[in-house]
Design a protein around this motif. Structure first.
Motif, mmCIF file in Angstrom:
data_model
loop_
_atom_site.group_PDB
_atom_site.id
_atom_site.type_symbol
_atom_site.label_atom_id
_atom_site.label_comp_id
_atom_site.label_asym_id
_atom_site.label_seq_id
_atom_site.Cartn_x
_atom_site.Cartn_y
_atom_site.Cartn_z
ATOM 1 N N VAL A 1 20.633 50.015 35.042
ATOM 2 C CA VAL A 1 20.905 49.551 36.233
ATOM 3 C C VAL A 1 20.022 48.228 36.583
ATOM 4 N N ALA A 2 18.821 48.282 36.255
ATOM 5 C CA ALA A 2 17.966 47.147 36.597
ATOM 6 C C ALA A 2 18.444 45.996 35.682
ATOM 7 N N HIS A 3 19.020 46.277 34.457
ATOM 8 C CA HIS A 3 19.544 45.005 33.482
ATOM 9 C C HIS A 3 20.656 44.548 34.235
ATOM 10 N N TYR A 4 21.456 45.207 34.643
ATOM 11 C CA TYR A 4 22.906 44.685 35.426
ATOM 12 C C TYR A 4 22.456 44.002 36.584
ATOM 13 N N ILE A 5 21.573 44.298 37.461
ATOM 14 C CA ILE A 5 20.996 43.606 38.506
ATOM 15 C C ILE A 5 20.500 42.366 37.958
ATOM 16 N N ALA A 6 19.547 42.412 37.104
ATOM 17 C CA ALA A 6 18.962 41.053 36.820
ATOM 18 C C ALA A 6 19.895 40.180 36.364
ATOM 19 N N GLU A 7 21.158 40.526 35.546
ATOM 20 C CA GLU A 7 21.914 39.728 34.997
ATOM 21 C C GLU A 7 22.670 39.031 35.962
ATOM 22 N N ARG A 8 22.660 39.560 37.140
ATOM 23 C CA ARG A 8 23.572 39.051 38.194
ATOM 24 C C ARG A 8 22.433 38.583 39.533
ATOM 25 N N GLY A 9 21.142 38.427 39.163
ATOM 26 C CA GLY A 9 20.291 38.227 39.907
ATOM 27 C C GLY A 9 20.456 36.902 41.025
ATOM 28 N N LEU A 10 21.021 36.121 40.700
ATOM 29 C CA LEU A 10 21.492 34.771 41.446
ATOM 30 C C LEU A 10 22.912 35.346 42.539
ATOM 31 N N PHE A 11 22.608 36.238 43.034
ATOM 32 C CA PHE A 11 23.768 36.574 43.911
ATOM 33 C C PHE A 11 23.704 35.652 44.872
ATOM 34 N N ALA A 12 24.887 34.965 45.264
ATOM 35 C CA ALA A 12 25.091 34.034 46.340
ATOM 36 C C ALA A 12 25.485 34.998 47.496
ATOM 37 N N ALA A 13 24.744 34.599 48.715
ATOM 38 C CA ALA A 13 25.020 35.350 49.874
ATOM 39 C C ALA A 13 26.300 35.117 50.428
ATOM 40 N N ARG A 14 26.921 36.122 50.951
ATOM 41 C CA ARG A 14 28.390 36.004 51.703
ATOM 42 C C ARG A 14 27.936 36.542 52.761
ATOM 43 N N THR B 1 28.742 49.910 49.035
ATOM 44 C CA THR B 1 28.871 50.254 47.786
ATOM 45 C C THR B 1 29.774 50.061 46.912
ATOM 46 N N LEU B 2 29.396 49.638 45.640
ATOM 47 C CA LEU B 2 30.291 49.019 44.628
ATOM 48 C C LEU B 2 30.632 50.100 43.686
ATOM 49 N N ALA B 3 29.666 50.984 43.367
ATOM 50 C CA ALA B 3 30.117 52.020 42.315
ATOM 51 C C ALA B 3 29.142 53.308 42.528
ATOM 52 N N ARG B 4 29.708 54.440 42.203
ATOM 53 C CA ARG B 4 28.995 55.619 42.285
ATOM 54 C C ARG B 4 28.419 55.706 40.784
ATOM 55 N N LEU B 5 27.057 56.059 40.464
ATOM 56 C CA LEU B 5 26.545 56.141 39.067
ATOM 57 C C LEU B 5 26.394 57.736 38.867
ATOM 58 N N ARG B 6 26.678 58.077 37.644
ATOM 59 C CA ARG B 6 26.383 59.237 36.998
ATOM 60 C C ARG B 6 25.758 59.018 35.446
ATOM 61 N N ALA B 7 24.665 59.810 35.467
ATOM 62 C CA ALA B 7 23.735 59.664 34.178
ATOM 63 C C ALA B 7 23.816 58.136 33.901
ATOM 64 N N THR B 8 23.282 57.398 34.541
ATOM 65 C CA THR B 8 23.245 55.824 34.321
ATOM 66 C C THR B 8 21.821 55.698 34.075
ATOM 67 N N PRO B 9 21.113 55.296 33.048
ATOM 68 C CA PRO B 9 19.835 54.980 32.823
ATOM 69 C C PRO B 9 19.339 53.934 34.002
ATOM 70 N N ALA B 10 18.100 54.170 34.489
ATOM 71 C CA ALA B 10 17.599 53.232 35.467
ATOM 72 C C ALA B 10 17.398 51.741 34.814
ATOM 73 N N ASP B 11 17.170 51.885 33.666
ATOM 74 C CA ASP B 11 16.919 50.470 32.940
ATOM 75 C C ASP B 11 18.295 49.849 32.772
#
Length: 180
Positions: A134-147, A122-132
């Motif tokens: 979160v989707a935008h945040y993940i999409a911006e970092r979509g090239l997540f390099a495996a570790r 878990t990186l962050a707990r979310l409160r009242a964060t709109p789903a869109d």
């Protein structure tokens, strides 16, 4: 009355790397890097006698060290996201370690864990964060390099009753590598 859970520690260098992903998400309460971990089995609030039984029972586990690969940003909560996570690839050794802990905890009288095991950090707990958002945040970092890291032990953590995210204390450590 301790609140206990078992988990895998995240190596400091990897935790530092993951912590660089912090920021840019409204409503996120970011977890401190030193509190990153994989939960294997949530035990909950138990009395001291049961805590001693838990610690002794975990000492029976003999499994090999295991490689864990983090490979995807994701979230829990669907349309009402509650946490931002990094998922791990499916791993039979990790799954068996978790399943054995579940069996042993049930054997000593703890109730079954109702949630399906999904290995993640878990990186962050979310409160009242709109789903869109979160989707935008993940999409911006979509090239997540495996570790990848190797776990050579699992630990019994305690936490104080608070709103998630730590601080966590290691109560006992159990080596991986002594398979019977």
């Amino acid at each position: 009355m301790p609140r206990l859970f078992t988990g895998l520690e995240i190596p400091a260098e990897l935790a530092q790397d993951l912590s660089l992903m912090r920021g840019g998400l409204t409503g996120a309460r970011w977890i401190d890097a030193e509190n990153y971990h994989f939960t294997l089995r949530f035990i909950g609030d138990i009395d001291d006698a049961m805590a001693r039984d838990v610690a002794a029972t975990l000492d029976l586990i003999r499994k090999p060290p295991l490689a864990v690969t983090l490979d995807a940003l994701d979230s829990f909560g669907g349309d009402k996201p509650r946490s931002l996570i990094v998922k791990a690839r499916s791993n039979p050794v990790l799954n068996e370690l978790q399943a054995e802990q579940e069996r042993l905890m049930r054997r000593i009288g703890l109730p079954p864990e109702p949630r399906k095991f999904t290995p993640h950090v878990t990186l962050a707990r979310l409160r009242a964060t709109p789903a869109d958002a979160v989707a935008h945040y993940i999409a911006e970092r979509g090239l997540f390099a495996a570790r990848r890291f190797e776990a050579r032990r699992f630990v019994l953590y305690s936490s104080r009753a608070s709103t998630g995210g730590g601080p966590y204390r290691i109560e006992a450590a159990y080596p991986l590598g002594e398979e019977e």
